[in-house]
Every structure is written in C-alpha cells, then in structure tokens.
Design a protein around this motif. Structure first.
Motif, PDB file in Angstrom:
ATOM      1  N   SER A  65      81.220  52.597  40.528  1.00 45.24           N
ATOM      2  CA  SER A  65      81.053  51.409  39.906  1.00 45.24           C
ATOM      3  C   SER A  65      82.050  50.861  38.242  1.00 45.24           C
ATOM      4  N   LYS A  66      81.460  49.697  37.272  1.00 42.22           N
ATOM      5  CA  LYS A  66      82.782  49.114  37.092  1.00 42.22           C
ATOM      6  C   LYS A  66      83.199  50.198  36.279  1.00 42.22           C
ATOM      7  N   ASP A  67      82.188  51.483  35.799  1.00 40.56           N
ATOM      8  CA  ASP A  67      82.358  52.313  34.622  1.00 40.56           C
ATOM      9  C   ASP A  67      82.978  53.856  35.697  1.00 40.56           C
ATOM     10  N   GLY A  68      83.396  53.486  36.206  1.00 36.49           N
ATOM     11  CA  GLY A  68      84.559  53.851  36.678  1.00 36.49           C
ATOM     12  C   GLY A  68      83.707  55.811  37.808  1.00 36.49           C
ATOM     13  N   VAL A  69      82.220  55.708  37.378  1.00 39.24           N
ATOM     14  CA  VAL A  69      81.485  56.761  38.564  1.00 39.24           C
ATOM     15  C   VAL A  69      81.882  56.593  39.997  1.00 39.24           C
ATOM     16  N   LEU A  70      81.600  57.519  40.487  1.00 40.24           N
ATOM     17  CA  LEU A  70      81.994  57.097  42.385  1.00 40.24           C
ATOM     18  C   LEU A  70      80.305  57.773  42.505  1.00 40.24           C
ATOM     19  N   LEU A  71      79.962  57.033  43.588  1.00 44.72           N
ATOM     20  CA  LEU A  71      78.732  56.667  43.998  1.00 44.72           C
ATOM     21  C   LEU A  71      78.688  57.000  45.302  1.00 44.72           C
ATOM     22  N   ALA A  72      76.790  57.299  45.753  1.00 38.15           N
ATOM     23  CA  ALA A  72      77.009  57.419  47.554  1.00 38.15           C
ATOM     24  C   ALA A  72      76.724  56.500  47.983  1.00 38.15           C
ATOM     25  N   ARG A  73      77.361  55.399  48.643  1.00 34.65           N
ATOM     26  CA  ARG A  73      76.856  54.198  49.387  1.00 34.65           C
ATOM     27  C   ARG A  73      77.959  54.257  50.495  1.00 34.65           C
ATOM     28  N   HIS A  74      77.178  53.567  51.644  1.00 33.03           N
ATOM     29  CA  HIS A  74      77.965  53.356  52.333  1.00 33.03           C
ATOM     30  C   HIS A  74      79.296  52.112  52.037  1.00 33.03           C
ATOM     31  N   GLU A  75      78.924  51.362  51.901  1.00 36.89           N
ATOM     32  CA  GLU A  75      80.272  50.086  51.164  1.00 36.89           C
ATOM     33  C   GLU A  75      79.724  49.703  50.251  1.00 36.89           C
ATOM     34  N   PHE A 108      78.329  43.384  44.204  1.00 39.71           N
ATOM     35  CA  PHE A 108      79.617  44.956  44.631  1.00 39.71           C
ATOM     36  C   PHE A 108      78.866  46.211  42.954  1.00 39.71           C
ATOM     37  N   THR A 109      78.679  46.869  44.250  1.00 39.72           N
ATOM     38  CA  THR A 109      78.666  48.590  42.778  1.00 39.72           C
ATOM     39  C   THR A 109      79.721  48.171  41.122  1.00 39.72           C
ATOM     40  N   GLU A 110      80.882  47.461  41.794  1.00 43.51           N
ATOM     41  CA  GLU A 110      82.416  47.876  41.117  1.00 43.51           C
ATOM     42  C   GLU A 110      81.515  46.649  39.646  1.00 43.51           C
ATOM     43  N   ASP A 111      80.987  45.582  40.521  1.00 46.07           N
ATOM     44  CA  ASP A 111      80.746  44.854  39.088  1.00 46.07           C
ATOM     45  C   ASP A 111      78.897  45.033  38.621  1.00 46.07           C
ATOM     46  N   PHE A 112      78.914  46.600  38.454  1.00 51.05           N
ATOM     47  CA  PHE A 112      77.850  47.008  37.658  1.00 51.05           C
ATOM     48  C   PHE A 112      78.134  48.136  37.118  1.00 51.05           C
ATOM     49  N   THR A 113      77.242  48.727  36.102  1.00 53.24           N
ATOM     50  CA  THR A 113      77.646  49.922  35.218  1.00 53.24           C
ATOM     51  C   THR A 113      76.971  50.968  35.896  1.00 53.24           C
TER      52      THR A 113
END
Length: 370
Positions: A65-75, A108-113
C-alpha cells in the motif's frame, strides 16, 4: 473432507509412512492464492477454505500500500480483482504505469493507503471460468499479510497441525524503485510473528533473482526461485516475458531458459532451497495439446539439492490437456480430470504443486501415496 493426518511439516516437505520401516516424502499441496477455484483469490475466505481442504501451505502474493503495508493481491493493479472502478471517490486515481517494462492502466495499490484499500471488496479475477465465485463478489475485503498469518495461526490451533505460508514478492524491483521495498517489511513481519528458522513453515518465492539473493542475507527462512515459461512471447511493446525482470534491468543477457539447465539449477542452489517451475517445464505439451514426455528438470534440480514445486494446476477444461477434459471440451467452466493431471506430475518426482482447488489436490495426493 479428510484432512492430512500425521503431517510433519518442515520448510519444504512432509513425510508419509509407506509401510514398516519405510518413510517416503509426501508431496506438498500449496493452495494457489488460497482455494481460488472455490472463492475469489487472495481473500481470507479463500485461505480458510484451502486450510479446511487440507492444504499444507497457503500462498499470498504480496504488494504494498501507499503507507507500506503488505497486502495479498495477485497484482498491484487491482481493477480486475476489486470493485475499485465502482468507487467514484477514487476515479482520479486511475493511471497508466510501466510495470516491469509493460504499460499497465488501472488503479494501483501503491496509490492508496491501507484504510482506503479496506473500503474495497474483492472480485473474481477470471469470471468467465468461475461464475460460482462471481456470486461471492463484494463480500470480502483485501487482507494484509498480518491478517493471513493470524488466520493461519487460528486454524493451527483448531486443527492441531502446522500450516505453512508461501508468500510471493510481486514486482520487487518496481516496488523498490518507488521507495516501497517489499523485502524489509516482509522479513520484519515474519520474524516478529516467530518465523525465523529454515525449518519454519515459510517459503518465500520470487520470479526475480536479485531480491532472493538479498533476502538470503536478511533471513534464514527458506527461499524458492520461480521460473516462468521460457517459451513466453514478448509483450505487445516488445518487452521480453521469458526473462526475470531484474535481469532485463541490469543488462544480464540470461533468460529463464538458462535457469532451467543443470548449471543454472546449481547456481540457484547457492541462494535458494527450492525452485518453482511452470508446469510445462516438467511435462511439455505436445503439438495437439496433450501431455508429452517428462524432461530431466526434476532429476537435475534434485541433483543440485533443490526441491521442486510446480505451478499451476487448475480444474477447468481450458487449463487441462485435451485428453483430460470432460463434458463439453470447449467449455470455459466445466471441470475435467484435474486429479489425473496432478498424479501425472507427481509421478515425475516433484516435491509439491500449486493447486487452485485443494480438494482435488488432496485427493490426488491420497491416490498417489496410498
């Protein structure tokens, strides 16, 4: 549904008794993105169903995520696996980015908290093949790695057995390039959860090479080098799809084909404990899409001291060789004899396999080891 009994979980293999005084390694059944043929992938429901079916390991693909949390997503692009496009408040987040040299458009996940991502709900990634999963759209949030670990620990207490976690670092070079490296938070999270030793039930996998070598310096946990199909064609923009992206970025001229040789496997063994090849590297398909003759890959990998876990075994007709399809062979949804395909691969000597349907996977192992 019978669960695996008497499993002795090491980092890479279990054991099954084959008679008095004889012990044979029992193949590992890895739930690919959870029980992804039974529930939308990378949801806690999918992981839970996999565990209830007797999976030895569950696989969370990891993005940030944007705030550095690891998430379970294929992409990290999530328009195909969540309802993000239905959220007008996020319409302006749609973007086009270069992900491993390929232009990708979406959200994209990196653009979201994390808080923003938790407002989304999962959707079935391949709805044409899995309409029953589509009926579950909108029910499940995106889980974090910490939540996956908590779910596994809860079921370990319920079932009285160890359950492994098989995380994959997705696009590690890309995430490091944008200041959200995956390796440090992954190792920190696993170590803080008590997973620190080589024989703990954790297997960290990657299609890239450099980040596995980096991880080898950071942790004693087991590592697995993934190998994509060496016959993959280039993307529409000409970017090679048969090469680890970090090789492309660094100018290394080798491809996945080089990693499949005996010499390449010996090189992998210097930093990894196992190898995860695309299944057709083990048994190629013939010109008419039937199972061909096994290659020497398994023998060469074992000679190098590596375990072999293949991917991915799916139950629907389109994913099976033609001789194992049932009913309407051209149907996108009908299931064929996936159990027979798994048994064919087990006969090559592989140490484990990724399955979208762990119920079928467990049945295949029981048939093979009885």
């Amino acid at each position: 549904m019978r669960l695996l009994l008497g499993l002795v979980v090491g980092a890479l293999a279990g054991c099954a008794s084959q008679g008095p005084g004889v012990v044979k390694a029992k193949p590992l059944m890895i739930a690919h993105r959870g029980a992804s043929a039974l529930a939308p992938e990378h949801t806690l429901a999918s992981y839970e169903r996999a565990i209830l079916a007797g999976a030895d390991y569950v696989e969370p693909d990891l993005v940030s995520s944007k705030d550095g949390v690891l998430l379970a997503r294929h992409e990290n692009e999530i328009s195909g696996t969540t309802d993000v496009a239905d959220h007008p408040e996020f319409a302006n987040r749609k973007a086009t980015k270069q992900i491993d040299g390929v232009p990708v458009t979406g959200w994209f996940t990196e653009d979201f908290t994390l808080a923003e991502l938790k407002t989304l709900r999962a959707r079935e990634r391949i709805p044409a093949n899995r309409p029953e999963n589509v009926a579950q759209n909108g029910q499940y949030p995106i889980p974090t790695l910490t939540e996956v670990i908590a779910t596994v620990r809860r079921y370990e207490k319920i079932q009285g057995r160890r359950i492994g976690i098989y995380p994959e670092t997705k696009h590690p070079s890309y995430f490091r390039s944008i200041g959200l490296p995956l390796e440090e938070p992954l190792v920190k999270t696993l170590h803080e959860a008590g997973y620190t030793k080589r024989n703990d039930p954790i297997l960290i996998q990657s299609f890239e090479v450099a980040n596995l070598k980096q991880l080898r310096k950071m942790t004693d946990l087991s590592l697995v080098q993934l190998i994509n199909n060496p016959l993959n064609k280039p993307a529409a923009n000409g970017t090679p799809q048969n090469t680890p992206y970090d090789f492309i970025a660094s100018g290394d001229k080798r491809t996945y084909a080089d990693l499949t040789t005996a010499e390449g496997l010996r090189e992998i063994a210097r930093y990894a404990d196992g190898v995860g090849p695309y299944k057709e590297i083990i048994i190629p398909r013939t010109a008419d899409n039937r199972l061909g003759q096994p290659t020497r890959f398994v023998q060469d990998a074992h000679a190098a001291g590596l375990k072999v876990h293949i991917w991915t075994l799916r139950p629907e007709n389109p994913f099976l060789p033609v001789e194992l399809r049932k009913g309407n062979a051209g149907s996108l949804t009908e299931r064929g004899d996936a159990q027979a395909e798994i048994v064919a691969y087990l006969k090559t000597g592989i140490d484990g396999f990724f399955s979208d349907d762990p119920v079928v996977g467990r049945q295949a192992i029981e048939q093979f080891t009885r």
